[in-house]
Design a protein around this motif. Structure first.
Motif, PDB file in Angstrom:
ATOM      1  N   TRP A  72       0.832  -1.201   0.000  1.00 57.62           N
ATOM      2  CA  TRP A  72       0.000   0.000   0.000  1.00 57.62           C
ATOM      3  C   TRP A  72       0.871   1.258   0.000  1.00 57.62           C
ATOM      4  N   GLY A  73       1.964   1.234   0.764  1.00 62.90           N
ATOM      5  CA  GLY A  73       2.862   2.385   0.803  1.00 62.90           C
ATOM      6  C   GLY A  73       3.477   2.677  -0.554  1.00 62.90           C
ATOM      7  N   ASN A  74       3.943   1.620  -1.235  1.00 64.40           N
ATOM      8  CA  ASN A  74       4.505   1.801  -2.570  1.00 64.40           C
ATOM      9  C   ASN A  74       3.436   2.246  -3.569  1.00 64.40           C
ATOM     10  N   LEU A  75       2.230   1.716  -3.399  1.00 63.68           N
ATOM     11  CA  LEU A  75       1.144   2.092  -4.301  1.00 63.68           C
ATOM     12  C   LEU A  75       0.826   3.574  -4.165  1.00 63.68           C
ATOM     13  N   ALA A  76       0.832   4.093  -2.953  1.00 58.83           N
ATOM     14  CA  ALA A  76       0.575   5.519  -2.754  1.00 58.83           C
ATOM     15  C   ALA A  76       1.599   6.352  -3.516  1.00 58.83           C
ATOM     16  N   GLU A  77       2.849   5.940  -3.439  1.00 61.04           N
ATOM     17  CA  GLU A  77       3.915   6.691  -4.122  1.00 61.04           C
ATOM     18  C   GLU A  77       3.707   6.691  -5.640  1.00 61.04           C
ATOM     19  N   SER A  78       3.383   5.535  -6.206  1.00 61.67           N
ATOM     20  CA  SER A  78       3.201   5.457  -7.657  1.00 61.67           C
ATOM     21  C   SER A  78       1.948   6.205  -8.101  1.00 61.67           C
ATOM     22  N   LEU A  79       0.889   6.138  -7.318  1.00 59.02           N
ATOM     23  CA  LEU A  79      -0.336   6.855  -7.672  1.00 59.02           C
ATOM     24  C   LEU A  79      -0.133   8.360  -7.619  1.00 59.02           C
ATOM     25  N   ILE A  80       0.696   8.829  -6.693  1.00 53.81           N
ATOM     26  CA  ILE A  80       1.020  10.257  -6.657  1.00 53.81           C
ATOM     27  C   ILE A  80       1.710  10.660  -7.960  1.00 53.81           C
ATOM     28  N   SER A  81       2.661   9.845  -8.389  1.00 52.60           N
ATOM     29  CA  SER A  81       3.372  10.156  -9.639  1.00 52.60           C
ATOM     30  C   SER A  81       2.402  10.244 -10.805  1.00 52.60           C
ATOM     31  N   LEU A  82       1.402   9.355 -10.830  1.00 54.70           N
ATOM     32  CA  LEU A  82       0.459   9.307 -11.947  1.00 54.70           C
ATOM     33  C   LEU A  82      -0.662  10.338 -11.837  1.00 54.70           C
ATOM     34  N   GLY A  83      -0.663  11.118 -10.759  1.00 54.77           N
ATOM     35  CA  GLY A  83      -1.698  12.132 -10.594  1.00 54.77           C
ATOM     36  C   GLY A  83      -3.023  11.591 -10.101  1.00 54.77           C
ATOM     37  N   ARG A  84      -3.027  10.420  -9.504  1.00 57.96           N
ATOM     38  CA  ARG A  84      -4.256   9.843  -8.952  1.00 57.96           C
ATOM     39  C   ARG A  84      -4.233  10.043  -7.437  1.00 57.96           C
TER      40      ARG A  84
ATOM     41  N   GLN B 199       2.545  -3.850   9.910  1.00 54.09           N
ATOM     42  CA  GLN B 199       2.806  -4.327  11.267  1.00 54.09           C
ATOM     43  C   GLN B 199       4.101  -3.755  11.832  1.00 54.09           C
ATOM     44  N   THR B 200       4.881  -3.093  10.989  1.00 60.42           N
ATOM     45  CA  THR B 200       6.139  -2.507  11.431  1.00 60.42           C
ATOM     46  C   THR B 200       6.109  -1.006  11.146  1.00 60.42           C
ATOM     47  N   ALA B 201       7.168  -0.332  11.576  1.00 66.35           N
ATOM     48  CA  ALA B 201       7.173   1.125  11.493  1.00 66.35           C
ATOM     49  C   ALA B 201       7.322   1.634  10.069  1.00 66.35           C
ATOM     50  N   ALA B 202       8.056   0.896   9.216  1.00 66.64           N
ATOM     51  CA  ALA B 202       8.375   1.420   7.884  1.00 66.64           C
ATOM     52  C   ALA B 202       7.136   1.688   7.029  1.00 66.64           C
ATOM     53  N   PRO B 203       6.172   0.762   6.900  1.00 66.68           N
ATOM     54  CA  PRO B 203       4.985   1.087   6.111  1.00 66.68           C
ATOM     55  C   PRO B 203       4.225   2.295   6.663  1.00 66.68           C
ATOM     56  N   TYR B 204       4.188   2.412   7.976  1.00 61.76           N
ATOM     57  CA  TYR B 204       3.504   3.571   8.563  1.00 61.76           C
ATOM     58  C   TYR B 204       4.220   4.852   8.166  1.00 61.76           C
ATOM     59  N   GLY B 205       5.555   4.831   8.244  1.00 65.81           N
ATOM     60  CA  GLY B 205       6.316   6.013   7.863  1.00 65.81           C
ATOM     61  C   GLY B 205       6.148   6.354   6.395  1.00 65.81           C
ATOM     62  N   SER B 206       6.110   5.326   5.536  1.00 67.03           N
ATOM     63  CA  SER B 206       5.903   5.554   4.109  1.00 67.03           C
ATOM     64  C   SER B 206       4.558   6.213   3.851  1.00 67.03           C
ATOM     65  N   GLY B 207       3.522   5.715   4.513  1.00 64.47           N
ATOM     66  CA  GLY B 207       2.200   6.324   4.365  1.00 64.47           C
ATOM     67  C   GLY B 207       2.185   7.759   4.854  1.00 64.47           C
ATOM     68  N   ALA B 208       2.869   8.008   5.969  1.00 61.42           N
ATOM     69  CA  ALA B 208       2.919   9.375   6.504  1.00 61.42           C
ATOM     70  C   ALA B 208       3.609  10.314   5.518  1.00 61.42           C
ATOM     71  N   ASN B 209       4.688   9.860   4.877  1.00 63.14           N
ATOM     72  CA  ASN B 209       5.394  10.692   3.907  1.00 63.14           C
ATOM     73  C   ASN B 209       4.496  11.057   2.725  1.00 63.14           C
ATOM     74  N   SER B 210       3.753  10.068   2.222  1.00 60.66           N
ATOM     75  CA  SER B 210       2.863  10.346   1.092  1.00 60.66           C
ATOM     76  C   SER B 210       1.770  11.339   1.487  1.00 60.66           C
TER      77      SER B 210
END
Length: 1017
Positions: A670-682, A698-709
């Motif tokens: 989901w975190g990676n998907l958010a990043e790619s969708l941002i690039s595509l303007g979605r 379940q770990t901190a990294a996906p949460y941090g990725s979501g927060a960045n997006s």
């Protein structure tokens, strides 16, 4: 004879609890409407928790709900893994067999760990265990309950959480956090007076208190009126007021003690007869016939519930004598048939505890030995899923190390099969405790190593477990259950033992275990431990351990220091893993190798490698690698600008990991998907994906990725405080102990962006300087270019600010140097390189329309609408600055229309406002002539008699600009600007610029408008 002990201690009248029942009715109604409900009921022992639950369950059944009851089982001081859930799921299976079978379809192998009846053989054969194993089981359990409760209201009752095992507590927490749909009530009870400061339930209760979705009820004792009604129900008559006073004072309103005292009073005993209420309970037991007392003592030591056949084997009475004794105990209200009718338990646990505490030490050991011997002689006396754990507990409490050690080790295997890693660790630690006390002859015949990943057993010829092997099993169990501190101590013990032996391979294995634990404990990045392991295996022949060490080296380096050495390590790891047949290690190493090849510039070859691995692991069902392949491959695709391709892989990954119950992998995806969708303007889809990353990971990294997006989106949409909040969340998620470019560079970029948006340019420069000082490792261009762009844009925007002059030359020089060193290995980063250079030219006032036209041309084929819109804005600006030719104005007009359309579609308000403002300053129409004619909105400034151009000038006067700055903004001469200002002052009837600005502000003529924002990459 039996008539003399027949008593009536439970009131047929349910007393009090009106508020609690009303709240439970609300809970049931909410669940019936499709909103899952969670409830915790606490209270001291005997206060009436079970009676309240029984009343609620009866009411729920009358309203058509299915009630599935499960209780935590105590055997000595041990809880059975997942016992309440297993019992409740069995009850659910009896009530809704077809629905549960349909809900479990395709996942019987995993769910059999909780409910062996639906596929025990499959569960036994499942050999793969990893850090996601327990989470996978929990996710599948949640989905099972959601499916079953889609059309049926279910009340899941879990009693006596104070006896629960760690795995049960973890699963309950998971359900409370994740259940979002279904007609389900999850209700759990616990004894609040048992929850001392170090009780394992205490942290769980504190955590659940922070979840707003959970209701928590603490049952109070009865008042005098309620005690009077309870006693009247027990005695079937109005009690004497003096008697009520005595019982109320003696019981202090505890419902169970009220019952006991009322019965004692009915039988002629005085309420003050004994020194303590515990003695009162024993007086009740001592009033039984001797054989019934003997049976009560046996049941007290057997656990929460004792099966009839097991009780018969331990009691060693004739069947008639046993039944007579049981009838006496049941009629006296001491024992009661267990739910299901196959055994007996104490009517209240307080009585069992009083009887158990009254046993003599030798008597307790003897009873446990008799239980163990009976169970060894006939294993069918207890349910199969409880057999190993109960036998281990009985032998342990019989203080027989020779019998207890092998039984405890067998029970640890059973716990692992069920993903009950916390219980496995507890049992293995108990085995360590028993090790020296067990005879050498017993230790030589112990079971072989059960599961320690690629660890090589000490004695592969005989297969018998050795002490070092035991430490290896325990260290893995500790890591899998999250008890990392305990696991780290175990590895330390093992390495101390290995200091006396020449055994580099096993030492390397324990160092690799430490390398996995240290970062999760925030005590370093793990490289010291990995390097130690690498040195230990240097020169050794290929083995699984050697392959794992090399794969770990390569993976660590891929994330932190990619380069030729990492590439070599990955290649050797693949080679060694292939030689020794380690499929998982080989697949993981090949994924690492593909990523490193892409970083090294071998883009197509690296991608082909990763696609091949992905297809193979899906076909072979290598669950542990399926998730990673659908995280790393799309990440690599996004890193070279192939966002649409990445989204396709990510959607397939969500489908697969969802089916497999790999929740943490879902979070990463989901975190990676958010990043790619941002690039595509979605962007709306991206925001949803980012939130899912935070919820599912379940770990901190996906949460941090979501927060960045979410921070990026908030900045791009003009919500700066929200962006700052998400940035803080992302930074806190990653922490400072284990720096990685994929975490640190996006955080640095957002830090610069937020600082600029808040007007803190010095802070932005300081963050840039810190990051540039650390340098950019190979493969970091996907994170480095957006950071350089952010900084260059900030400097260009601030070029006219006097406060920005100090240090500006040094910042620009450092940016130019960084641009020279950074690679552009894909069209998207080649385009970014041109963009950053264009911004640096703008910062030096050397920007031209030709430069920006080249940047726009580079971005046009990339399918990145927001980036293209921002570049087109700069191109339009440069066209209007460079000249006033008609064709240039026409081109600028078309560009700004495109920019404005994209910005409005994305909700990028700063960019939309900037495009509008630029068009107004240049007197360009953003809408075609036909649209303007149909719209014709009223201008609020017209009432003041100002022309459109004078309106633009007044807006800039109100912002505090000089005539020269106004001229630059509106592309007119300073003299013309001065004339406009004079006309405005006359029309407003004011004497100066300050008064004109005050009029504009007082009338609210110009809402806050933004100039062109910097990037929020």
């Amino acid at each position: 004879m039996l008539g003399s002990v027949e008593t009536r201690s439970v009131s047929p009248v349910f007393v009090g609890r009106a508020a609690e029942l009303s709240m439970l009715d609300e809970v049931l109604a909410g669940a019936a409407a499709g909103d899952p409900q969670a409830l915790l009921i606490g209270g001291e022992a005997g206060v009436g928790k079970t009676r309240l639950v029984e009343e609620f369950a009866a009411a729920a059944r009358r309203r058509g709900a299915v009630v599935a009851l499960g209780g935590c089982v105590e055997i000595g001081a041990d809880g059975l893994p997942f016992a309440p859930f297993s019992t409740a799921l069995r009850a659910l299976r009896r009530e809704l067999p077809a629905q549960l079978a349909a809900a479990a379809a395709g996942q019987e192998e995993e769910l059999a760990r909780l409910l062996p009846e639906i596929g025990m053989a499959a569960a036994r054969e499942a050999a793969r265990h990893d850090e996601d194993g327990m989470a996978r089981l929990f996710e599948l359990t949640a989905r099972l309950l959601e499916r079953v409760t889609a059309e049926h209201t279910v009340v899941l009752v879990l009693e006596d959480l104070h006896w629960s095992d760690a795995s049960t507590r973890h699963l309950l927490t998971y359900l409370f956090r994740t259940l979002r749909t279904g007609r389900l009530v999850v209700l759990a009870t616990y004894r609040s007076d048992d929850i001392h400061r170090r009780h394992p339930l205490r942290p769980l209760l504190a955590e659940l208190d922070r979840l707003r979705t959970i209701r928590r009820v603490e049952l109070a004792r009865f008042n005098r009126e309620e005690v009077c009604r309870q006693v009247a129900g027990i005695l079937a008559q109005e009690p004497d007021p003096d008697q009520i006073d005595a019982i109320f004072e003696r019981s202090d309103g505890n419902a169970f003690f009220v019952e006991e005292l009322a019965v004692a009073a009915q039988e002629g005993c005085r309420t003050g007869l004994t020194d303590s209420l515990r003695d009162l309970l024993l007086v009740r037991v001592e009033g039984l016939p001797e054989t019934a007392q003997q049976v009560a003592r046996i049941v007290a030591e057997g656990g929460s519930t004792v099966e009839y056949r097991l009780l018969a084997a331990v009691a060693r009475l004739t069947e008639d004598d046993l039944i007579e004794a049981l009838r006496a105990a049941v009629n006296a209200g001491i024992l009661t048939p267990a739910p299901g009718g196959d055994g007996y338990r104490f009517r209240h646990s307080l009585v069992r505890e009083a009887v158990s505490d009254d046993l003599l030490p030798g008597e307790r050991s003897r009873l446990n030995r008799r239980y163990a011997e009976a169970l060894e002689a006939d294993p069918t006396l207890v349910p199969a899923d409880q057999r190993a754990t109960r036998l281990a507990s009985y032998w342990y409490h019989a203080h027989d190390a020779a019998k207890a050690l092998p039984a405890v080790l067998d029970a640890s295997v059973e716990a692992r099969h069920r993903h009950a890693y916390s219980e496995q660790l507890r049992l293995l630690e108990r085995a360590m405790e028993l090790w020296d006390a067990a005879p050498e002859a017993v230790r030589r015949t112990l079971r072989p190593v059960d599961y320690a990943e690629v660890y090589r057993p000490c004695d592969p010829e005989s297969g018998a477990l050795r002490h070092l092997d035991l430490l290896a099993e325990a260290s893995v169990a500790g890591r899998l259950c999250g008890e990392r501190e305990r696991a780290l101590k175990i590895t330390k013990r093992a390495l101390r033992l290995l200091e006396e032996e020449d055994d580099p391979l096993r030492a390397a294995w324990f160092w690799i275990q430490r390398s996995r634990l240290v970062p999760r404990l925030a005590r370093g990045d793990g490289w010291k431990e990995i390097a130690t392991a690498q040195e230990l295996v240097r020169g050794l022949p290929p083995s699984e351990v050697h392959a794992e060490v090399l794969a770990t080296v390569a993976h660590w380096s891929m994330l932190r220091q990619p380069g030729p050495q990492a590439l070599t390590a990955a290649e050797r790891a693949v080679e060694y893993a292939r030689m020794v047949g380690a499929e998982d290690i080989e697949a993981n190493a090949r994924l690492t190798l593909g990523s490193l090849m892409i970083d090294a510039g071998q883009i197509e070859a690296g991608l082909a490698h990763m696609y091949e691995v992905r297809d193979e692991v899906v076909a072979r069902g290598l669950v542990g690698v399926v998730g990673r392949s659908h995280v790393n491959l799309p990440s690599a695709l996004e890193g070279i600008g192939r966002s649409e391709e990445a989204v396709d892989v990510l959607h397939e990954g969500l489908r697969l990991t969802g089916r497999m119950g790999r929740r943490d992998s879902e979070g990463w995806i989901w975190g990676n998907l958010a990043e790619s969708l941002i690039s595509l303007g979605r962007w709306d889809e991206a925001a949803e994906a980012a939130v899912n990353a935070q919820r599912r990971g379940q770990t901190a990294a996906p949460y941090g990725s979501g927060a960045n997006s979410l921070a990026f989106l908030a900045l791009a949409r003009g919500r700066v405080p929200e962006a700052a909040r998400h940035l803080a969340e992302g930074r806190a998620s990653y922490g400072p102990h284990d720096p990685m470019p994929q975490h640190d560079l996006p955080i640095a970029c957002l830090t610069v962006a937020v600082a600029v948006a808040e007007g803190r340019l010095p802070d932005a420069r300081a963050e840039l300087a810190r990051t540039l000082e650390s340098g950019f490792p190979p493969g970091a261009q996907r994170y480095a270019w957006p950071l350089l762009l952010e900084a260059a844009t900030a400097e260009a925007d601030a070029r006219a600010l006097p406060t920005a002059r100090d240090g500006r030359a040094e910042v620009l020089r450092s940016l130019f140097e960084a641009v020279k060193r950074l690679t552009t290995n894909a069209p998207v980063w080649l385009a970014h390189g041109k963009w950053v250079r264009a911004e640096l030219h703008r910062a030096e006032s050397r920007s031209t329309s030709d430069i920006w036209s080249e940047v726009a041309t580079a971005f046009e084929p990339l399918r990145r609408p927001y980036d293209l819109a921002r570049v087109r804005y700069r191109l339009a600006e440069s066209l209007l600055t460079g000249g006033v030719e008609a064709d240039e104005r026409d081109r600028a007009t078309e560009l700004l229309r495109l920019v404005h359309a994209v910005a409005r579609h994305l909700g990028a308000r700063p960019l939309a406002h900037a495009a509008t403002a630029l068009a107004q300053r240049a007197r360009l129409p953003l809408a075609p002539a036909t649209e303007q004619a149909s719209a014709a909105p009223a201008d609020p400034v017209e009432a003041l008699g100002l022309t459109s151009r004078e309106r633009d000038v007044l807006r800039l006067v109100a912002a505090g600009h000089t005539n020269r700055r106004i001229a630059e903004e509106l592309f007119i001469s300073p003299k013309t600007a001065s004339v406009h200002v004079s006309n405005i002052l006359a029309k407003l009837g004011v004497s100066g610029r300050g008064e004109a600005a005050a009029v504009a502000h007082r009338l609210g003529l110009f809402p806050a408008e933004s100039v062109m924002p910097g990037s929020a990459s």
